[in-house]
Design an enzyme around this catalytic site. Structure first.
Site, mmCIF file in Angstrom:
data_model
loop_
_atom_site.group_PDB
_atom_site.id
_atom_site.type_symbol
_atom_site.label_atom_id
_atom_site.label_comp_id
_atom_site.label_asym_id
_atom_site.label_seq_id
_atom_site.Cartn_x
_atom_site.Cartn_y
_atom_site.Cartn_z
ATOM 1 N N CYS A 19 0.813 -1.220 0.000
ATOM 2 C CA CYS A 19 0.000 0.000 0.000
ATOM 3 C C CYS A 19 0.850 1.276 0.000
ATOM 4 C CB CYS A 19 -0.935 0.000 1.201
ATOM 5 S SG CYS A 19 -2.015 -1.423 1.216
ATOM 6 N N HIS A 50 -3.395 6.906 2.415
ATOM 7 C CA HIS A 50 -3.795 5.604 1.869
ATOM 8 C C HIS A 50 -5.175 5.276 2.438
ATOM 9 C CE1 HIS A 50 -4.130 1.464 0.956
ATOM 10 N NE2 HIS A 50 -3.818 1.042 2.165
ATOM 11 N N ASN A 103 -10.080 -0.596 0.251
ATOM 12 C CA ASN A 103 -8.623 -0.442 0.245
ATOM 13 C C ASN A 103 -8.085 -1.000 -1.076
ATOM 14 O OD1 ASN A 103 -5.864 -0.825 0.526
ATOM 15 N ND2 ASN A 103 -5.969 -1.575 2.630
HETATM 16 N N1 ACO Z 1 -18.212 -8.630 10.368
HETATM 17 C C1 ACO Z 1 -18.661 -8.805 11.610
HETATM 18 N N2 ACO Z 1 -17.852 -9.046 12.654
HETATM 19 C C2 ACO Z 1 -16.541 -9.083 12.426
HETATM 20 C C3 ACO Z 1 -15.990 -8.883 11.150
HETATM 21 C C4 ACO Z 1 -16.883 -8.649 10.089
HETATM 22 N N3 ACO Z 1 -16.459 -8.452 8.833
HETATM 23 N N4 ACO Z 1 -14.639 -8.965 11.230
HETATM 24 C C5 ACO Z 1 -14.344 -9.198 12.520
HETATM 25 N N5 ACO Z 1 -15.504 -9.278 13.244
HETATM 26 C C6 ACO Z 1 -15.645 -9.504 14.670
HETATM 27 C C7 ACO Z 1 -14.474 -10.249 15.267
HETATM 28 O O1 ACO Z 1 -14.638 -11.630 15.143
HETATM 29 C C8 ACO Z 1 -14.507 -9.765 16.688
HETATM 30 O O2 ACO Z 1 -15.507 -10.501 17.359
HETATM 31 P P1 ACO Z 1 -15.291 -10.945 18.908
HETATM 32 O O3 ACO Z 1 -15.184 -9.641 19.668
HETATM 33 O O4 ACO Z 1 -16.500 -11.730 19.203
HETATM 34 O O5 ACO Z 1 -14.004 -11.718 18.935
HETATM 35 C C9 ACO Z 1 -15.022 -8.340 16.584
HETATM 36 O O6 ACO Z 1 -15.684 -8.246 15.324
HETATM 37 C C10 ACO Z 1 -13.923 -7.315 16.632
HETATM 38 O O7 ACO Z 1 -12.906 -7.711 15.712
HETATM 39 P P2 ACO Z 1 -11.596 -6.893 15.520
HETATM 40 O O8 ACO Z 1 -10.679 -7.601 14.572
HETATM 41 O O9 ACO Z 1 -11.088 -6.551 16.880
HETATM 42 O O10 ACO Z 1 -12.171 -5.570 14.808
HETATM 43 P P3 ACO Z 1 -11.460 -4.201 14.581
HETATM 44 O O11 ACO Z 1 -12.226 -3.126 15.215
HETATM 45 O O12 ACO Z 1 -9.976 -4.256 14.878
HETATM 46 O O13 ACO Z 1 -11.615 -4.014 13.005
HETATM 47 C C11 ACO Z 1 -10.350 -4.153 10.971
HETATM 48 C C12 ACO Z 1 -11.014 -4.941 12.119
HETATM 49 C C13 ACO Z 1 -11.435 -3.405 10.238
HETATM 50 C C14 ACO Z 1 -9.664 -5.136 10.046
HETATM 51 C C15 ACO Z 1 -9.337 -3.155 11.575
HETATM 52 O O14 ACO Z 1 -8.533 -3.812 12.527
HETATM 53 C C16 ACO Z 1 -8.458 -2.511 10.543
HETATM 54 O O15 ACO Z 1 -8.936 -1.808 9.667
HETATM 55 N N6 ACO Z 1 -7.152 -2.701 10.652
HETATM 56 C C17 ACO Z 1 -6.209 -2.051 9.718
HETATM 57 C C18 ACO Z 1 -6.099 -2.820 8.437
HETATM 58 C C19 ACO Z 1 -5.309 -1.984 7.435
HETATM 59 O O16 ACO Z 1 -5.329 -0.786 7.479
HETATM 60 N N7 ACO Z 1 -4.598 -2.568 6.536
HETATM 61 C C20 ACO Z 1 -3.824 -1.656 5.637
HETATM 62 C C21 ACO Z 1 -2.777 -2.283 5.019
HETATM 63 S S1 ACO Z 1 -3.321 -3.391 3.814
HETATM 64 C C22 ACO Z 1 -1.949 -3.700 2.820
HETATM 65 O O17 ACO Z 1 -0.899 -3.167 2.941
HETATM 66 C C23 ACO Z 1 -2.111 -4.756 1.814
#
Ligand code: ACO
Length: 406
Positions: free
Chosen positions: A182, A332, A362
């Protein structure tokens, strides 16, 4: 191009470098963030242009050395392209346990575009490049260099020469790929600037294009909701130092963080047709294929909100500017919560933040030029506007640039 390696060797003292490279260039360094104790930096910039935009009282001690640069570069055109196939959050909720409500609240994403089997990434990148060339009023034969920033090439040997051919560049300009996930487009921009300033290149096409949909595990709701496919491009053109529009860069990488985000070779694909030769253990090697995106979302989130503001501040400092000098913050497009957190930390008001990830998700290396292109074509970003752009992602890699549009 012999001097270009020097820009990418932060471990070599800059005084040594400066004595070795052409007087067109100057390297410099300053304080910056360290993630997990490791950080590296690359810097090449012209400060003269930035000084015109500096707030009163902002001094630029680094600018003296940079006055050696007598060749500037500016952004003169942009373009983008997205696949026709659209996948909404509701579509995803039919294949994994999720909902539009969860995805939009946690990420800001509502929709994404995905390449279908008959589409090609080279085709998408070529379309984006054509649009950028048209805006820049540059003919394919006037391009000196094509940089294809992608982590999902259709040919591991590189896609840039195929784009060069598809564009109809009969002069066969230099073309090669850059892989930095990214952050790829940011790395492409700094490479373009170095080629223009140090190598005498006139017109450089920088393309960011990715098709992460091909490497997503569509049964993993933690990642499949995030990504979309797209291509974006800019034309970087040589100009006088007075017109320079690429003020400063701040780039980093941290291989230790790769465990939080990677797309590596799988180990389970054995080519059964080829047996061992019975003599040399482990030969012939097993044929391997890439697995799916593996991400620890929470760690990547933490890394982004910590390192991106520090990187932008470092780039602004190198440019002799501060937050009040920028017209737009262009990050990004990974997660709206990351964008909001960085903007808050930098005290940039929401109306100066560019965001289009609701429509595209993304799109990796494409996300910055795609958002830039939309903002330019809609009239938001005007010639002369100063943009703080920052990319971050797998590697881990991250970096920022302070640029002027037009
Ligand atoms: N739908 C519903 N529930 C979900 C989903 C979904 N799609 N995904 C996860 N959950 C659940 C999990 O199972 C968890 O449930 P639990 O509490 O019962 O265990 C709960 O939701 C919270 O999950 P988290 O993973 O803690 O959610 P978070 O708030 O961290 O959001 C996300 C996840 C959106 C992926 C976030 O962490 C994020 O955006 N991280 C950054 C990713 C990024 O920016 N990547 C960029 C680089 S990509 C590259 O370079 C190729």
């Amino acid at each position: 191009m012999a001097a270009s390696y020097a820009f990418f060797s932060p471990s070599v003292p800059s005084s040594t470098l400066n004595s070795r490279i052409s007087p067109f260039l100057s390297l410099n360094g300053s304080g910056f963030c360290s993630y997990l104790g490791i950080s590296k930096r690359v810097f090449c910039s012209s400060i003269e242009g930035a000084e015109k935009h500096a707030a009163p009282g902002v001094s630029s001690t680094e600018s003296r050395a940079s006055r050696l640069i007598n060749r500037g570069c500016k952004l003169v055109g942009c373009g983008s392209a997205v696949p026709k196939l659209q996948i909404s959050n509701d579509d995803l909720s039919k294949i994994v346990e999720t909902s539009d409500e969860w995805i939009s609240a946690r990420t800001g994403i509502r929709n994404r575009h995905v390449l279908s089997v008959e589409d090609s990434l080279v085709g998408l990148a070529t379309e984006a490049a054509r649009n950028a060339l048209q805006m820049a009023n540059v003919e394919p034969d006037d391009i000196d260099l094509v940089l294809m920033c992608t982590s999902t090439p259709e040919d591991l040997f590189g896609s840039a020469p195929q784009i060069q051919r598809a564009l109809g560049c009969t002069r066969s300009p230099l073309s090669y790929d850059i892989t930095a996930a990214c952050s790829g487009f940011l790395m492409g921009l700094v490479s373009a600037a170095c080629h223009v300033r140090g190598g005498g290149f006139q017109n450089v096409l920088v393309i960011g294009a990715d098709a992460l949909s091909r490497f997503v595990d569509w049964t993993d709701r933690g990642t499949c909701i995030l990504f979309g496919d797209a291509a974006g491009a800019v034309v970087v053109q040589a100009c006088s130092s007075e017109e320079d529009g690429m003020f400063a860069f701040d780039l980093h990488s941290d291989g230790d963080g790769a465990r939080h985000l990677n797309l590596s070779l799988g180990h389970d694909k054995i080519d059964a047709a080829i047996g061992s030769n019975g003599a040399v253990t482990g030969f012939p090697p097993r044929r391997q294929s890439y697995s799916c995106i593996n991400m620890n979302g929470k760690e990547v989130f933490r890394f982004a909100v910590k390192c991106v503001p520090q990187s932008i501040e470092a780039a602004l400092q190198k440019a002799g500017l501060n937050g009040s000098n920028i017209d737009w913050l262009l990050l990004h497009q990974a997660n709206q919560r990351i964008i909001d957190a960085v903007a808050t930390r930098l005290k940039v008001p929401p109306e100066q933040v560019l965001s289009n990830l609701a429509h595209y998700g993304n799109t990796s290396a494409a996300s910055i030029p795609l958002a830039l292109d939309e903002a330019v074509r809609s009239g938001k970003v005007q010639p002369g506007h100063i943009i703080a752009a920052s990319g971050f992602g797998a590697g881990l890699t991250w970096g920022s640039s302070i640029i002027k549009w037009g």
